[in-house]
Design an enzyme around this catalytic site. Sequence first.
Site, mmCIF file in Angstrom:
data_model
loop_
_atom_site.group_PDB
_atom_site.id
_atom_site.type_symbol
_atom_site.label_atom_id
_atom_site.label_comp_id
_atom_site.label_asym_id
_atom_site.label_seq_id
_atom_site.Cartn_x
_atom_site.Cartn_y
_atom_site.Cartn_z
ATOM 1 N N ASP A 172 8.383 5.542 -13.773
ATOM 2 C CA ASP A 172 8.832 4.364 -13.035
ATOM 3 C C ASP A 172 10.299 4.109 -13.370
ATOM 4 O O ASP A 172 10.666 4.078 -14.550
ATOM 5 C CB ASP A 172 7.984 3.145 -13.416
ATOM 6 C CG ASP A 172 8.278 1.939 -12.538
ATOM 7 O OD1 ASP A 172 7.642 1.820 -11.479
ATOM 8 O OD2 ASP A 172 9.152 1.128 -12.910
ATOM 9 N N ILE A 173 11.129 3.966 -12.350
ATOM 10 C CA ILE A 173 12.547 3.691 -12.572
ATOM 11 C C ILE A 173 12.694 2.255 -13.069
ATOM 12 O O ILE A 173 12.191 1.314 -12.440
ATOM 13 C CB ILE A 173 13.355 3.904 -11.283
ATOM 14 C CG1 ILE A 173 13.242 5.365 -10.831
ATOM 15 C CG2 ILE A 173 14.820 3.537 -11.494
ATOM 16 C CD1 ILE A 173 13.835 5.633 -9.473
ATOM 17 N N GLU A 215 9.123 2.882 -6.457
ATOM 18 C CA GLU A 215 10.002 3.591 -7.395
ATOM 19 C C GLU A 215 9.222 4.439 -8.386
ATOM 20 O O GLU A 215 9.752 4.864 -9.417
ATOM 21 C CB GLU A 215 10.882 2.593 -8.158
ATOM 22 C CG GLU A 215 10.142 1.676 -9.111
ATOM 23 C CD GLU A 215 9.614 0.399 -8.461
ATOM 24 O OE1 GLU A 215 9.460 -0.589 -9.188
ATOM 25 O OE2 GLU A 215 9.360 0.395 -7.236
#
Length: 295
Positions: A172-173, A215
């Site tokens: 996950d960004i 994301e």
Amino acid sequence: MNRKSANLAIISNNTFEATKAVNLHNYDISSALQTTLEFNELIAIFSTKIANKIPHSAFIYTNAEFDLEVKSGVFTRHSCNYALKVEQQQLGELKLMRNHRFSDSDLRLLETLLCCLIYPLKNATLFHQALKKAYTDPLTQTHNRTSFDDSIKREMSLAIRNTQSLSLIFLDIDHFKAINDTYGHECGDTTLVLSAKWIKESLRDSDIVFRYGGEEFVMLLNGTDANGAELLAERIRASIENHTIAYGMEILKITASLGVSTLRDNDTLKSFVQRADKAMYIAKNKGRNQVVVAK
């Protein structure tokens, strides 16, 4: 009937029988090639069907559009190459090999027989183009969630059957919403595209990356145990941290949080996925920009 007329009649009958034999052989090849839309099967069938007419020891088929190479046999120094296309559509390149040169008559016959292969290859190309489009995220050009749902079932089944390791990495960004809110969705899209690029650069050819949603990305690693998956996850994390994004007059530094799980004997699809997802959220809750391996 005089002798000249008789000779003409014999030649005519021989030509007719030869043409008939070629047409029957071509029909046999064409019929066999209608049974599949897989490139490797098409080329193998074609090779087998022409073996009596055009003896060869090996073939190599390449298709740049699908990053594909199919080869089989004993490779020797004499070869003939054909770039295959129809109506300006590229269909790949076929090379046949053997230990003595191909004669001009061999090449003429091969060019005739290749006509049987062209349209099955075109059908296979259209099929795989549609499949690729259905299974590809248009923004990042990674595999999409539908592809993940299909792939993980298949890879779990293979890993269990062959007693092989299989691991998952969830990524996950970090602070992605803040990027969108501060710089706009175009910058967010650029962040996703570049993140996908850096992830793919860190993976092996056998690994698969999927955009799981928003994301989040998932990497499916066949033949990889927990230690190997953790090392790969750390390489991906470091790669993202060490890159920068130039957007307009701004220079952005991004990071990612990653969770790792490895398939267990008693795993279901749900437990396998949830363990990696939970590990990723533990990484975020512990301060982000780190890798957590599910216990």
